[in-house]
Design a protein around this motif. Sequence first.
Motif, PDB file in Angstrom:
ATOM      1  N   ASP A   5       0.826  -1.206   0.000  1.00  0.00           N
ATOM      2  CA  ASP A   5       0.000   0.000   0.000  1.00  0.00           C
ATOM      3  C   ASP A   5       0.863   1.261   0.000  1.00  0.00           C
ATOM      4  O   ASP A   5       0.549   2.243  -0.675  1.00  0.00           O
ATOM      5  N   THR A   6       1.956   1.230   0.754  1.00  0.00           N
ATOM      6  CA  THR A   6       2.858   2.370   0.794  1.00  0.00           C
ATOM      7  C   THR A   6       3.498   2.610  -0.566  1.00  0.00           C
ATOM      8  O   THR A   6       3.622   3.761  -1.014  1.00  0.00           O
ATOM      9  N   VAL A   7       3.889   1.541  -1.234  1.00  0.00           N
ATOM     10  CA  VAL A   7       4.485   1.672  -2.574  1.00  0.00           C
ATOM     11  C   VAL A   7       3.461   2.255  -3.541  1.00  0.00           C
ATOM     12  O   VAL A   7       3.777   3.162  -4.325  1.00  0.00           O
ATOM     13  N   PHE A   8       2.238   1.757  -3.485  1.00  0.00           N
ATOM     14  CA  PHE A   8       1.196   2.288  -4.366  1.00  0.00           C
ATOM     15  C   PHE A   8       0.930   3.762  -4.088  1.00  0.00           C
ATOM     16  O   PHE A   8       0.735   4.555  -5.008  1.00  0.00           O
ATOM     17  N   LEU A   9       0.938   4.128  -2.829  1.00  0.00           N
ATOM     18  CA  LEU A   9       0.744   5.527  -2.457  1.00  0.00           C
ATOM     19  C   LEU A   9       1.845   6.394  -3.051  1.00  0.00           C
ATOM     20  O   LEU A   9       1.577   7.450  -3.641  1.00  0.00           O
ATOM     21  N   ALA A  10       3.090   5.973  -2.912  1.00  0.00           N
ATOM     22  CA  ALA A  10       4.214   6.738  -3.453  1.00  0.00           C
ATOM     23  C   ALA A  10       4.139   6.838  -4.970  1.00  0.00           C
ATOM     24  O   ALA A  10       4.378   7.914  -5.546  1.00  0.00           O
ATOM     25  N   VAL A  11       3.786   5.753  -5.625  1.00  0.00           N
ATOM     26  CA  VAL A  11       3.675   5.768  -7.085  1.00  0.00           C
ATOM     27  C   VAL A  11       2.559   6.711  -7.525  1.00  0.00           C
ATOM     28  O   VAL A  11       2.712   7.466  -8.488  1.00  0.00           O
ATOM     29  N   MET A  12       1.451   6.693  -6.819  1.00  0.00           N
ATOM     30  CA  MET A  12       0.339   7.578  -7.175  1.00  0.00           C
ATOM     31  C   MET A  12       0.711   9.043  -7.012  1.00  0.00           C
ATOM     32  O   MET A  12       0.412   9.875  -7.868  1.00  0.00           O
ATOM     33  N   SER A  15       3.268   9.979  -9.734  1.00  0.00           N
ATOM     34  CA  SER A  15       2.627  10.114 -11.046  1.00  0.00           C
ATOM     35  C   SER A  15       1.757  11.363 -11.103  1.00  0.00           C
ATOM     36  O   SER A  15       1.655  12.016 -12.146  1.00  0.00           O
ATOM     37  N   ALA A  16       1.128  11.732  -9.987  1.00  0.00           N
ATOM     38  CA  ALA A  16       0.348  12.977  -9.953  1.00  0.00           C
ATOM     39  C   ALA A  16       1.259  14.177 -10.153  1.00  0.00           C
ATOM     40  O   ALA A  16       0.909  15.131 -10.874  1.00  0.00           O
ATOM     41  N   PHE A  17       2.443  14.141  -9.532  1.00  0.00           N
ATOM     42  CA  PHE A  17       3.407  15.231  -9.726  1.00  0.00           C
ATOM     43  C   PHE A  17       3.820  15.339 -11.182  1.00  0.00           C
ATOM     44  O   PHE A  17       3.770  16.420 -11.780  1.00  0.00           O
ATOM     45  N   LEU A  18       4.208  14.217 -11.781  1.00  0.00           N
ATOM     46  CA  LEU A  18       4.650  14.237 -13.171  1.00  0.00           C
ATOM     47  C   LEU A  18       3.520  14.633 -14.115  1.00  0.00           C
ATOM     48  O   LEU A  18       3.731  15.411 -15.056  1.00  0.00           O
ATOM     49  N   LEU A  19       2.356  14.118 -13.881  1.00  0.00           N
ATOM     50  CA  LEU A  19       1.215  14.443 -14.733  1.00  0.00           C
ATOM     51  C   LEU A  19       0.892  15.926 -14.683  1.00  0.00           C
ATOM     52  O   LEU A  19       0.730  16.582 -15.724  1.00  0.00           O
ATOM     53  N   SER A  20       0.790  16.468 -13.489  1.00  0.00           N
ATOM     54  CA  SER A  20       0.450  17.892 -13.380  1.00  0.00           C
ATOM     55  C   SER A  20       1.571  18.774 -13.920  1.00  0.00           C
ATOM     56  O   SER A  20       1.308  19.784 -14.595  1.00  0.00           O
ATOM     57  N   PHE A  21       2.811  18.403 -13.662  1.00  0.00           N
ATOM     58  CA  PHE A  21       3.935  19.203 -14.162  1.00  0.00           C
ATOM     59  C   PHE A  21       3.951  19.212 -15.689  1.00  0.00           C
ATOM     60  O   PHE A  21       4.064  20.270 -16.323  1.00  0.00           O
ATOM     61  N   GLU A  22       3.818  18.041 -16.300  1.00  0.00           N
ATOM     62  CA  GLU A  22       3.837  17.961 -17.764  1.00  0.00           C
ATOM     63  C   GLU A  22       2.588  18.584 -18.374  1.00  0.00           C
ATOM     64  O   GLU A  22       2.649  19.188 -19.442  1.00  0.00           O
ATOM     65  N   TRP A  23       1.489  18.459 -17.716  1.00  0.00           N
ATOM     66  CA  TRP A  23       0.262  19.050 -18.247  1.00  0.00           C
ATOM     67  C   TRP A  23       0.374  20.571 -18.254  1.00  0.00           C
ATOM     68  O   TRP A  23      -0.015  21.229 -19.216  1.00  0.00           O
ATOM     69  N   LEU A  24       0.895  21.115 -17.183  1.00  0.00           N
ATOM     70  CA  LEU A  24       1.063  22.569 -17.144  1.00  0.00           C
ATOM     71  C   LEU A  24       2.095  23.025 -18.181  1.00  0.00           C
ATOM     72  O   LEU A  24       1.931  24.092 -18.784  1.00  0.00           O
ATOM     73  N   ARG A  25       3.142  22.262 -18.397  1.00  0.00           N
ATOM     74  CA  ARG A  25       4.140  22.621 -19.417  1.00  0.00           C
ATOM     75  C   ARG A  25       3.561  22.524 -20.817  1.00  0.00           C
ATOM     76  O   ARG A  25       3.904  23.307 -21.695  1.00  0.00           O
ATOM     77  N   ARG A  26       2.687  21.560 -21.031  1.00  0.00           N
ATOM     78  CA  ARG A  26       2.106  21.346 -22.361  1.00  0.00           C
ATOM     79  C   ARG A  26       1.318  22.558 -22.821  1.00  0.00           C
ATOM     80  O   ARG A  26       1.309  22.904 -23.998  1.00  0.00           O
ATOM     81  N   PHE A  27       0.630  23.183 -21.903  1.00  0.00           N
ATOM     82  CA  PHE A  27      -0.176  24.350 -22.258  1.00  0.00           C
ATOM     83  C   PHE A  27       0.618  25.649 -22.108  1.00  0.00           C
ATOM     84  O   PHE A  27       0.027  26.721 -22.050  1.00  0.00           O
ATOM     85  N   ALA A  28       1.921  25.527 -22.060  1.00  0.00           N
ATOM     86  CA  ALA A  28       2.835  26.678 -21.995  1.00  0.00           C
ATOM     87  C   ALA A  28       2.478  27.603 -20.843  1.00  0.00           C
ATOM     88  O   ALA A  28       2.499  28.816 -20.977  1.00  0.00           O
ATOM     89  N   TYR A  29       2.161  27.008 -19.726  1.00  0.00           N
ATOM     90  CA  TYR A  29       1.853  27.785 -18.534  1.00  0.00           C
ATOM     91  C   TYR A  29       3.167  28.060 -17.835  1.00  0.00           C
ATOM     92  O   TYR A  29       3.755  27.201 -17.215  1.00  0.00           O
TER      93      TYR A  29
END
Length: 107
Positions: A5-12, A15-29
């Motif tokens: 459960d701890t590993v899944f929590l860390a992975v989630m 992945s949320a960090f990477l997703l939000s970071f890349e999403w914000l970069r994609r829209f040139a924010y």
Amino acid sequence: METRDTVFLAVMVLSAFLLSFEWLRRFAYRPTNPLIILSVMVLVGTLSVMLISINNKLQELEDKIEAKDRTLKVNMESTGIKIEERMNELASKVDNAIYEFNRRKYH
């Protein structure tokens, strides 16, 4: 909380960090707002902890139900044995009464 459960929590959260970071970069924010990234990480972290908590409560409930099931089975078996003993006792008394009745009838 299990290691899995701890590993899944860390992975989630990662992945949320990477997703939000890349999403914000994609829209040139520019500049990338760390508050948005942090909020997404906290949101995903709390959601995963909530899911883990629900899983743990369901497991506890399942364990309690299994324990009650075992208890009921034992009680039903002991009740069945008691009923069988009493039925045998009653059958013996009835047999004796019939024997006595027949003996008195023919003597």
